[in-house]
Design a protein around this motif. Structure first.
Motif, short mmCIF file in Angstrom:
data_model
loop_
_atom_site.label_atom_id
_atom_site.label_comp_id
_atom_site.label_asym_id
_atom_site.label_seq_id
_atom_site.Cartn_x
_atom_site.Cartn_y
_atom_site.Cartn_z
N SER A 242 0.84 -1.19 0.00
CA SER A 242 0.00 0.00 0.00
C SER A 242 0.88 1.25 0.00
O SER A 242 1.86 1.35 0.75
N LEU A 243 0.49 2.23 -0.80
CA LEU A 243 1.24 3.48 -0.85
C LEU A 243 1.03 4.32 0.40
O LEU A 243 1.81 5.25 0.66
N LEU A 244 0.00 4.02 1.18
CA LEU A 244 -0.23 4.75 2.41
C LEU A 244 0.54 4.17 3.59
O LEU A 244 0.67 4.83 4.62
N GLN A 245 1.01 2.97 3.44
CA GLN A 245 1.72 2.31 4.54
C GLN A 245 3.19 2.04 4.23
O GLN A 245 3.95 1.74 5.15
N CYS A 246 3.59 2.11 3.00
CA CYS A 246 4.96 1.78 2.60
C CYS A 246 5.53 2.91 1.76
O CYS A 246 4.93 3.31 0.74
N VAL A 247 6.69 3.45 2.18
CA VAL A 247 7.36 4.54 1.47
C VAL A 247 8.80 4.11 1.20
O VAL A 247 9.51 3.69 2.13
N HIS A 248 9.21 4.18 -0.03
CA HIS A 248 10.57 3.82 -0.41
C HIS A 248 11.49 5.01 -0.16
O HIS A 248 11.26 6.13 -0.62
N GLN A 249 12.60 4.75 0.56
CA GLN A 249 13.57 5.77 0.89
C GLN A 249 14.66 5.85 -0.19
O GLN A 249 14.88 4.89 -0.94
N PRO A 250 15.37 7.00 -0.25
CA PRO A 250 16.45 7.11 -1.25
C PRO A 250 17.59 6.11 -1.07
O PRO A 250 18.23 5.74 -2.05
N ASP A 251 17.83 5.68 0.14
CA ASP A 251 18.92 4.72 0.37
C ASP A 251 18.53 3.29 0.08
O ASP A 251 19.33 2.36 0.30
N GLY A 252 17.33 3.05 -0.40
CA GLY A 252 16.88 1.71 -0.76
C GLY A 252 16.08 1.01 0.32
O GLY A 252 15.53 -0.07 0.05
N SER A 253 16.01 1.57 1.51
CA SER A 253 15.23 0.95 2.58
C SER A 253 13.77 1.38 2.49
O SER A 253 13.39 2.20 1.64
N LEU A 254 12.96 0.83 3.36
CA LEU A 254 11.54 1.12 3.40
C LEU A 254 11.18 1.80 4.71
O LEU A 254 11.80 1.54 5.75
N LYS A 255 10.20 2.66 4.65
CA LYS A 255 9.59 3.22 5.85
C LYS A 255 8.15 2.74 5.88
O LYS A 255 7.37 3.02 4.96
N LEU A 256 7.82 2.00 6.94
CA LEU A 256 6.50 1.38 7.06
C LEU A 256 5.71 2.06 8.16
O LEU A 256 6.25 2.38 9.24
N TYR A 257 4.42 2.25 7.89
CA TYR A 257 3.49 2.78 8.88
C TYR A 257 2.50 1.69 9.26
O TYR A 257 2.16 0.84 8.44
N PRO A 258 2.03 1.71 10.48
CA PRO A 258 1.15 0.61 10.93
C PRO A 258 -0.21 0.66 10.25
O PRO A 258 -0.73 1.73 9.93
N PHE A 259 -0.79 -0.51 10.07
CA PHE A 259 -2.15 -0.59 9.54
C PHE A 259 -3.19 -0.64 10.65
O PHE A 259 -4.39 -0.53 10.38
N ARG A 260 -2.72 -0.75 11.90
CA ARG A 260 -3.67 -0.80 13.02
C ARG A 260 -2.99 -0.28 14.27
O ARG A 260 -1.87 -0.69 14.60
N CYS A 261 -3.65 0.65 14.93
CA CYS A 261 -3.19 1.20 16.21
C CYS A 261 -4.39 1.27 17.15
O CYS A 261 -5.50 1.62 16.73
N PHE A 262 -4.16 0.97 18.40
CA PHE A 262 -5.23 1.10 19.40
C PHE A 262 -4.59 1.38 20.75
O PHE A 262 -3.43 1.01 21.01
N LEU A 263 -5.35 2.06 21.60
CA LEU A 263 -4.88 2.42 22.93
C LEU A 263 -5.17 1.25 23.86
O LEU A 263 -6.33 1.00 24.23
N ALA A 264 -4.12 0.55 24.26
CA ALA A 264 -4.29 -0.65 25.08
C ALA A 264 -4.27 -0.36 26.56
O ALA A 264 -4.97 -1.02 27.33
N HIS A 265 -3.49 0.64 27.00
CA HIS A 265 -3.33 0.92 28.42
C HIS A 265 -3.30 2.43 28.65
O HIS A 265 -3.12 3.22 27.70
#
Length: 878
Positions: free
Chosen positions: A567-590
């Motif tokens: 997904s383009l909203l969760q995965c971003v390709h960096q210039p150095d060839g690595s990936l930046k990933l964002y979570p698909f689910r977050c919730f307040l547990a505590h």
């Protein structure tokens, strides 16, 4: 007196009580209706010219008529006398001796009486029931009859009553009496049993046909019930065995028939009782079968380590990342059964002691307090070298704030321990194979991908790719989670031939590494700075394809990433060839920081979290609006979720614990409703806990410096029935801080300096490790380590006004089958030790290892046990 079938006195009394109860059952009817029914019945007897083809005695007829006739008619029959034929004839509606029928009834009752007479004549037109029919069984609304002619409800009731009676007889004596004796027992001995049966009849007696469906007896059971009425008790005792197994197995007693749950008796070869070792064998076989289903051979094929992403550092470049202490504190090792030589050891940074020939234990110094420790997974039967990832703080007195984000230099160390066999230890010392220098602050947790990321060291890959050892996720204090693809040490050494800037390379391989992915909370639209705070805990999805990773943060948030997302909203390709990933689910547990998070190994839909708000919560990821169960207990430091059970083992801080309740607890998720099981008491804070799915064992290290292990019972059964839980736990070793000078008694706390400065403490004290002989557990309760452990559980004292140099911070069992008996631990002193629980692991190794080695050889083409795998990754020499 004539009767339909010969029956014993108890069965006849039981039938009379049942008919009396059923006759009194419809007590809620109105009096007017009862009077109307009485008049209808009287008119019916007066008008009926038909006779009963099956004559019976007056008492039996009175009993049969008691179900339909009111009390007034039965009283009239009783006044006629038991031998009066006129009363019997009048009760059956027969003509009198002179041939004339009874006088007609009242005129107003004539139409309804004729209708009832017509229904009676239709009913009498049916074939007569067999002689074995129970009287009173012709009520309206009853279910179909059995092959023996009795209604199913009556057969079920007779069978259940006999089973209850037999159960009471078996529990009253140690051995069951002979069947003939049980049938000839006198009546007064069963007075209390008769009361319980009467109460059970009143509660469960009903003519509702829907309740008859609860018990549908087979033909064999019905035949046995008929034989019971004839006085045969021998065969019915066999039919009652399944009914008696459940309650007697729950109480822990063996069934008299010998078909109940088998109990483990005797002593195992390692010295433990067979009841303690039975769950170990069960869990090892279950773990082996479930790993075949849940684990994978190859995952994440795009994340292969590349040589150009690994840059070797020189001496000057690596200096800021190295721990400050170059030498370890003084320490000695006393092993049970071996005479103490009194030698004090001081080990250089990144050095280790020679493994002991008999006890196989390892000891090495990493340079600072250990706060993260993890084994690198390898396939079952690979006979591959074992690796341990370690992180330590840069200074012995360093403190880190958990409230805000902060970075700084840190060093991730990968130690090679060699091939750890159960029968023979490593052939050489442990060594630092390479280290990763980072600038993201301290490390709070790190986890390897459970499976699918290891390949043989000799795998042929084109340059610049290197054969992969594993995939490691690391949680840093700057709020980020980085993924590193680790190569085999030999492949990295062959690939690193680049020049160093100042011309001098460090004697240890320390590299700057480009991660394959950066996991961060937020989104593309939001800023890059995370708002959830530091990341304290990680958990990798245990089932293939292992594409989900969960993390707990300071503000109580739990984030879950999909590592394979496109997904383009969760995965971003960096210039150095690595990936930046964002979570698909977050919730307040505590409401506060998530201190530990663990995935269920049997089902990837379930998760458990432990927070600083003193709550333990179980989550279903399909319905996150509320937890499955929320338990508020003591302040939990870490949880371990073993494979076979639906509960977690919790390590707890002693700040909120009541006296005597601090330690290790097993807490059920709420499905079975079991109460918490107290695994082991501890006097101080338990910093870390780890569980072995192969051994059904948990190990914990606390602030007092004691590493204790406990074999868990079968927690699928209520743990309240577990007896003598103290026999299940044992110490692995105990670390004591003792003064170097003979100013006070040995081990006396008065001679120790009351300071929190490491330089002052290490100059006046040393650490004494007292190891337990874990090769056998024979006569274990009377041995000195066990007596010492039990005494310290009761009267141990804590000295919180000094530096706890002996405390243990991290404990980890090896998840690999080849080294499943090995346990690693590290603490404040920076000394990491590895011990083999040979007494527990020997049985599992003999059963599973040969088969798994043959399977590995068929998959990878190498003969199991060949030295090629071990020789391909030599350890560097100093």
């Amino acid at each position: 007196m004539a009767s339909g079938a010969p029956r014993g006195p108890r069965c006849r009394d039981r039938s009379r009580r049942g008919r009396a109860g059923r006759g009194a059952a419809p007590a809620g009817r109105s009096r007017s209706r009862s009077r109307g029914r009485e008049g209808e019945t009287r008119a019916l007897r007066q008008l009926s010219p038909l006779g009963d083809p099956d004559p019976a005695g007056p008492e039996e007829e009175a009993a049969e008529a008691g179900e339909a006739a009111p009390r007034g008619v039965r009283r009239q029959k009783a006044q006629s006398g038991p031998g009066d034929p006129r009363a019997a004839a009048a009760g059956r509606g027969e003509p009198s001796e002179n041939g004339s029928g009874p006088p007609p009834g009242p005129r107003g009752r004539q139409p309804k009486a004729e209708l009832l007479l017509l229904e009676l004549s239709r009913g009498l037109g049916c074939p007569a029931p067999p002689p074995g029919r129970v009287p009173g069984g012709g009520e309206e609304g009853q279910g179909p009859a059995t092959p023996g002619g009795r209604p199913k409800r009556r057969a079920a009731k007779v069978a259940l009553l006999y089973l209850q009676e037999l159960a009471e007889e078996l529990t009253s004596v140690c051995q069951p009496p002979a069947p003939t004796q049980a049938a000839q027992e006198p009546e007064p001995e069963h007075v209390p049993k008769r009361r319980s049966r009467r109460r059970k009849e009143e509660e469960g007696d009903s003519d509702d046909p829907t309740r008859d469906a609860d018990f549908v007896p087979s033909k064999e059971v019905l035949l046995q019930a008929e034989e019971e009425e004839e006085g045969s008790d021998a065969q019915l005792s066999e039919a009652s065995e399944p009914e008696l197994e459940a309650p007697r197995a729950h109480g822990g007693k063996a069934s008299a028939t010998g078909r109940s749950k088998p109990q483990c008796r005797g002593v195992a070869p390692n010295g433990f009782h067979n009841s303690i070792m039975a769950p170990v064998e069960k869990c090892s076989s279950l773990t082996c079968s479930l790993r075949d289903q849940k684990h994978s051979q190859w995952e994440f094929p795009d994340w292969i380590p590349v040589a150009q992403n690994w840059t070797c550092l020189s001496e000057s470049e690596a200096a800021p990342y190295l721990p400050a202490e170059e030498k370890s504190p003084l320490f000695s090792i006393q092993r049970e059964g071996i005479e103490d030589d009194g030698v004090l050891y001081r080990v250089n940074r990144f050095s280790s002691l020679q493994p002991h020939q008999e006890r196989l234990d390892l000891s090495f110094f990493v340079g600072g307090p250990v706060w993260a420790l993890e084994w690198c997974p390898s396939p079952e039967g690979s006979v591959a070298p074992q690796y341990l990832a370690v992180y330590c703080h840069g200074s012995m007195e360093a403190t880190h704030s958990v409230a805000g984000l902060h970075g700084g230099p840190a060093l991730l160390q990968l130690w090679g321990l060699g091939t750890l066999q159960q029968e023979q230890g490593p052939a050489d010392r442990a060594g630092l194979v390479y280290a990763i220098a980072t600038d993201h602050g301290c490390v709070w947790d790190m986890k390897f991908c459970p499976s699918g990321t290891w390949e043989p060291p000799g795998t042929a890959r084109k340059h610049p790719q290197m054969c992969r050892l594993g995939l490691l996720a690391v949680a840093f204090s700057d709020g980020k989670v980085l993924l590193y693809s680790l190569p085999h040490p030999a492949a990295l050494q062959r690939a690193q031939r680049t020049q160093v800037k100042d011309g001098s390379c460090h004697k240890h391989l320390i590299c700057k590494v480009q991660c394959v992915a950066t996991l961060q909370v937020g989104s593309i639209q939001a800023g890059s700075a995370p708002e959830c705070g530091q990341c304290f805990s990680l958990s990798w999805m245990p089932s293939k394809p292992h594409h989900h990773l969960a993390a707990g943060f300071y503000d109580g948030t739990v984030a879950i990433w999909n590592l394979l997302t496109k997904s383009l909203l969760q995965c971003v390709h960096q210039p150095d060839g690595s990936l930046k990933l964002y979570p698909f689910r977050c919730f307040l547990a505590h409401d506060h920081a998530v201190r530990s998070i663990e995935w269920c190994k049997a089902d990837g839909n379930f998760l458990v979290t432990a927070g600083s708000d003193r709550k333990i919560k179980f989550w279903d990821l399909r319905r996150l609006y509320e937890p499955i169960n929320s338990i508020k207990r003591f302040l939990s430091t870490e949880v371990a979720w073993l494979l076979p059970y639906n509960g977690v083992t919790v390590a707890q801080d002693n700040c909120y614990a009541s006296y005597g309740l601090c330690g290790i607890h097993y807490i059920d998720a709420g499905y079975l409703g079991f109460k918490a099981y107290f695994v082991a008491p501890r006097k101080g804070t338990v910093w870390s806990i780890s569980g072995s799915d192969w051994l059904n064992t948990v190990a914990a290290g606390d602030i007092t410096g004691e590493l204790v292990a406990a074999v868990l019972p079968d927690l699928a059964i209520n743990p309240l029935n577990v007896k003598r839980s103290s026999d299940r736990r044992f110490p692995v070793y105990k670390a004591d801080l003792l003064p170097c000078s003979p100013a006070g008694p040995e081990g006396g706390e008065q001679a120790l300096p009351r300071t929190r400065r490491y330089s002052e403490m290490v100059a006046q004290s040393y650490i004494r490790f007292r190891d337990t002989d874990l090769r056998s557990f024979k006569n274990f309760p009377s041995r000195e380590p066990m007596r010492r452990m039990h005494s310290q559980e009761v009267k141990a004292e804590l000295s919180l006004d000094r530096l706890q140099l002996e405390s243990l911070h991290k404990v980890r069992f090896s998840p690999n089958l080849d080294s499943h008996g090995w346990l690693a631990s590290g603490g404040q002193a920076g000394i990491v030790r590895a011990h083999c629980l040979l007494g527990l692991a020997a049985g599992v190794s003999r059963q599973l290892l040969p088969e798994r080695r043959e399977r590995f050889a068929s998959l990878y083409g190498d003969k199991p046990g060949s030295p090629g795998l071990a020789e391909s990754s030599p350890l560097p020499t100093e």
